[in-house]
Design an enzyme around this catalytic site. Structure first.
Site, short mmCIF file in Angstrom:
data_model
loop_
_atom_site.label_atom_id
_atom_site.label_comp_id
_atom_site.label_asym_id
_atom_site.label_seq_id
_atom_site.Cartn_x
_atom_site.Cartn_y
_atom_site.Cartn_z
N ASP A 27 0.86 -1.17 0.00
CA ASP A 27 0.00 0.00 0.00
C ASP A 27 0.91 1.24 0.00
OD1 ASP A 27 -2.39 1.61 0.49
OD2 ASP A 27 -1.64 1.80 2.54
N ASP A 59 -0.26 5.26 0.84
CA ASP A 59 -0.54 6.25 1.89
C ASP A 59 -0.63 5.61 3.27
OD1 ASP A 59 -0.64 7.94 -0.22
OD2 ASP A 59 -2.77 8.40 -0.08
N ASP A 84 -1.81 -0.51 5.96
CA ASP A 84 -2.16 0.07 7.25
C ASP A 84 -3.65 0.25 7.48
OD1 ASP A 84 -2.30 2.23 5.28
OD2 ASP A 84 -2.54 3.55 7.00
#
Length: 271
Positions: free
Chosen positions: A13, A15, A214
């Site tokens: 991922d 961001d 996250d």
């Protein structure tokens, strides 16, 4: 622990993971990115960002031409720059999704605001991106990002209405994302490994995959890799994984690229 000599593939991922949630910096991960390049280990970006955002970032990171997954899994890109191929997993394109959202807003009075409703300037204010980068965020192919501004009861009805339209709602770090059913990050990664094995990993037809993310929208991807790193994030909702092999899951104490580095250090011997 794994070694850099094994046929690894890193699926990440952006961001809040490889990129800092606030500054979008990836510099704390420089040493590990260099190691991956030196050992020809592919870095597959799997993000809610658009292709227009990801391609320049790949060049900046030194992984230009690598396969990537954009818009939370709605679109998969693979192949080199001369023969790039796109697999749009979403049966509904951006125009169709926005048309459905407009109809639902008019019919049920839902209060939300999407990227299609605002200018690059407003997206820049929401995200902290420079205006030029915010413009790339509007170049969507098969999903819409929005901010919900209505009640919990209306939100539950909104999910029902989307389901009736063969759409689903996925929570990201900053926005809710509307996309076709069954086209999330996990499905996209499985599709990529099945359809483009030679592009995904030059060493092996089935690489050993390490995923890092996250947010709740990363859970399907983290359930689909061999080793999962759950980076400490800012979402109010926890990242819940369904997999049973807890020994292959690591939850970082640091956030962003520092947590990204922490996760790779946990699973891979750097020497």
């Amino acid at each position: 622990m794994l070694t850099l000599q094994e046929p690894l593939m890193i699926v990440t991922d952006l961001d809040g993971s490889l990129l800092d949630h606030h500054t979008y910096s990836w510099q704390p991960a420089t040493e590990w990115l260099t190691r991956l390049k030196e050992h020809h280990i592919p870095l597959v970006i799997c993000s809610s960002k658009t292709a227009a955002e990801i391609v320049p970032l790949q060049q900046e990171l030194g992984f230009g031409g690598s396969p990537f997954i954009s818009e939370n899994g709605a679109v998969v890109h693979y192949g080199d720059a001369q023969s790039a191929l796109t697999g749009q997993l979403s049966p509904q394109d951006y125009r169709a999704i926005c048309h459905t959202l407009l109809n639902l807003r008019q019919r049920d009075g839902f209060k939300f605001i999407g990227f299609a409703d605002v200018s690059e300037k407003e997206i820049a204010e929401w995200t902290g991106l420079a205006p030029a980068l915010a413009a790339r965020a509007k170049m969507r192919e098969a999903s819409e990002s929005l901010i919900w501004r209505d009640s919990r009861e209306q939100f539950d009805l909104f999910r029902v209405r989307l389901n009736e339209a063969e759409l689903e709602l996925v929570q990201g770090g900053r926005f809710w994302h509307v996309m076709s059913k069954g086209s999330g990050k996990g499905a996209a990664l499985r599709w990529l490994l099945e359809h483009a094995p030679s592009s995904a990993s030059p060493r092996s037809r089935r690489p050993i995959t390490i995923g890092l993310g996250d947010g709740p929208n990363d859970a399907p991807m983290l359930d689909s890799v061999d080793y999962a790193v759950v980076i400490r994030g800012y979402s109010k909702n926890p990242v819940l994984l369904e997999r049973a092999d807890k020994q292959h899951i690591y939850r970082s104490t640091a956030r962003g690229p520092e947590g990204w580095v922490e996760g790779l250090n946990h699973f891979i011997t750097p020497s």
